[in-house]
Every structure is written in C-alpha cells, then in structure tokens.
Design an enzyme around this catalytic site. Structure first.
Site, PDB file in Angstrom:
ATOM      1  CG  ASP A  53      18.008 -40.879  20.989  1.00 54.58           C
ATOM      2  OD1 ASP A  53      19.094 -40.816  21.604  1.00 54.58           O
ATOM      3  OD2 ASP A  53      17.187 -39.931  20.956  1.00 54.58           O
ATOM      4  CG  HIS A 109      18.217 -35.118  16.094  1.00 50.85           C
ATOM      5  ND1 HIS A 109      16.925 -35.594  16.047  1.00 50.85           N
ATOM      6  CD2 HIS A 109      18.630 -35.274  17.380  1.00 50.85           C
ATOM      7  CE1 HIS A 109      16.559 -36.017  17.263  1.00 50.85           C
ATOM      8  NE2 HIS A 109      17.579 -35.840  18.079  1.00 50.85           N
ATOM      9  CG  HIS A 123      15.145 -36.815  21.400  1.00 52.94           C
ATOM     10  ND1 HIS A 123      16.192 -37.138  22.244  1.00 52.94           N
ATOM     11  CD2 HIS A 123      14.455 -35.809  21.997  1.00 52.94           C
ATOM     12  CE1 HIS A 123      16.138 -36.347  23.325  1.00 52.94           C
ATOM     13  NE2 HIS A 123      15.096 -35.531  23.197  1.00 52.94           N
ATOM     14  CG  ASP A 161      17.722 -39.610  24.626  1.00 52.10           C
ATOM     15  OD1 ASP A 161      17.173 -40.647  24.212  1.00 52.10           O
ATOM     16  OD2 ASP A 161      18.100 -38.686  23.856  1.00 52.10           O
TER      17      ASP A 161
HETATM   18 ZN   LIG Z   1      17.797 -38.385  21.931  1.00 52.66          ZN
END
Ligand SMILES: [Zn+2]
Length: 286
Positions: free
Chosen positions: A149, A111, A151, A228
């Site tokens: 991932d 991120h 996200h 996740d």
């Molecule tokens: Zn994530």
C-alpha cells in the site's frame, strides 16, 4: 492466450453497505469486483471472524467501544454496524489465508493497532480491525508481511514490532499520512519514497528491500495489498497497471504459500485492473 485463473477472490457484497459518501466508499470495491468477474475469476464468500479472532490482536475495551459506536475520529467514522462490517472483512482475510486467495473486502486494516489508533497517529485511516495482523497472529507462522500500500502500515508495525518471527516490509510515499515509517526498526523494514517515483525506481527499490529479508526464516507471505500507489491515487508512487504484474512476479519468486488482503486504492477501475495484473504476474511465475 490468457492462462486459466487459479487464485480465488474472497468477496461478499455485504461489504458495500456503508460509507457511500466517504473516499473509502463501496464503489472502489464494487467496480473492482465487476471487472474481476468479467475476467473469469472464481469467488468465495467469507464468514465473519469470531470475537476470539479479533482479540488475537485487539484490546477487549477497543472492541467493546467499537461495537457501541463510541470510537470515531477525523477520518474514520463510527458507522452504524461497523463492527459487523469490520468483522466480515477480517473473515475475508482469514478465508484468503485458507485458500491462498485475494480478499477483496473492506474496510481495510493496516493503520489500526491493538487499541485502535497506532504509533501515536491520531486517526485510524479508514481502518477498524487489522485484518492481516489478525490472520498472521492466528496462523502463528514465521511470516513476511509485504505491505505494498502507498501508506505506511503503522498499525501492523505496532502489532509486530520486536516479534522476531515476523518481518514487516513496507514501501510507502513520504511525506504522507500517517507520517510514520521514515526509518527501519529491527524486524520492520521501512522504505519511504517520494511521490510519483515511477515503476522502474519503485521495482528497483523493492528488489533491494527484498534482498534484506532472510527467506530461510519465512514460512508464509502475507501481502497487504493496496493500490493507492497507482498514478493519481492518494499515495501515488506513479505506478501503472503493468507494475503490479511485476510485484506479483516478485511474490511468486519467493516460492512460499501466499495470501493477499486489500488495503487502499480508491479508484475502482484501477483497483480491478491492478488486482488482475498482480495476480497474473503471480500465477504466470509460480
Ligand atoms: Zn493506503
């Protein structure tokens, strides 16, 4: 019968030293480490990345502020000594690329962009340095970054957007943090999926996305490996342990040099079993 394990896990217990109260806490990695140790994996210990390595991606002013404890946002605290923890996590990713291994280190990285928070997102999503981006920059090879991932890796996209040597491919849950990655953009292939789509649809989508990649132009594959997406986790796509075997198989099918870097995944038991499943799918199909 279980095959002999070849992929080395990059790990240092030093990464457990911060954030016991946070969802991105030490337990997620500690429990995973213990599971992988019981399963017989070999471990190698990383050294910290140098500041020159960090500067391959990040702005000098961001580094300075992070070192002084001056960068904090709603989800990513200014822990004391976080600069050292984050530098060691980058070192883990670097070592993983050298041994074609799996870096089981924290903090995660996808991120954060050049200046910290990336693509207009106000927070850094538990990340300090973009581990995988630093390694890919340093290698200087034509690379596919496969981000599994749950996200979107807004930091990684920001770093490599418009770089025709790099293909960034992300499958992620939407709507969810960080809110970016709704559409593909040039060298960044983004596929947003609704929560809990389940393994079958996920893998069909991954196969379709991989057909969009020109593998003739890919020299190496870097996997931003978050878990996740596991059923019940923060960005669940309804995946279960065997689905990670299938992801590993697809990575093996690329027939390239590969390394893996841990991103999210917040239930240590799942992370440990899913890493093992993914690496078995990878090794059994190499
Ligand atoms: Zn994530």
């Amino acid at each position: 019968m279980r095959l002999a394990l070849k992929t080395k896990i990059v790990y240092s217990e030093k990464c457990l030293g911060y954030g016991t109260w946070h969802v991105e806490g030490p337990q997620r990695v500690k429990v995973a480490y213990e599971i992988l140790k019981d399963k017989g994996y070999d471990f190698v210990e990383p050294a910290s990345a140098s500041e020159d390595d960090l500067l391959a991606v990040h702005d000098g002013d961001y580094l300075w502020k992070l070192k002084k404890g001056l960068v904090e946002d709603a989800d990513t605290p200014a822990y004391s000594n976080i600069f050292e923890y984050a530098s060691l996590s980058v070192g883990g990713a670097l070592l993983a690329s050298e041994v074609n291994g799996f870096s089981l280190m924290r903090p995660p990285g996808h991120h954060v962009g050049v200046f910290g928070a990336a693509l207009g997102v106000p927070t850094r999503g538990f990340c300090y340095f973009n581990n995988i981006a630093i390694v890919v920059k340093k290698l200087g090879k034509k690379t596919l970054i496969l981000d599994v991932d749950g996200h979107h890796g807004n930091g990684t996209q920001e770093v490599f957007q418009g770089d025709d040597r790099i293909t960034y491919l992300s499958l992620h849950q939407s709507p969810n943090y960080p809110g970016t990655g709704a559409l593909s953009d040039g060298n960044c292939i983004n596929i947003a999926l609704p929560p809990d789509v389940g393994g079958r649809l996920y893998l069909e989508t991954l196969d379709r996305a991989l057909r969009m990649v020109d593998f003739g132009k890919v020299e190496t594959v870097a996997v931003s490996c978050g878990f996740d997406t596991h059923q019940g986790d923060l960005a669940s796509l309804g995946l279960v342990e065997h689905d990670y075997w299938e992801i590993g198989k697809r990575v093996a099918d690329m027939k390239k040099s590969v390394f893996f870097v841990l991103e999210g995944g917040y239930v240590g038991q799942n992370v440990g079993l899913d890493v093992d499943s993914l690496l078995r799918g990878y090794e059994e199909n190499m």
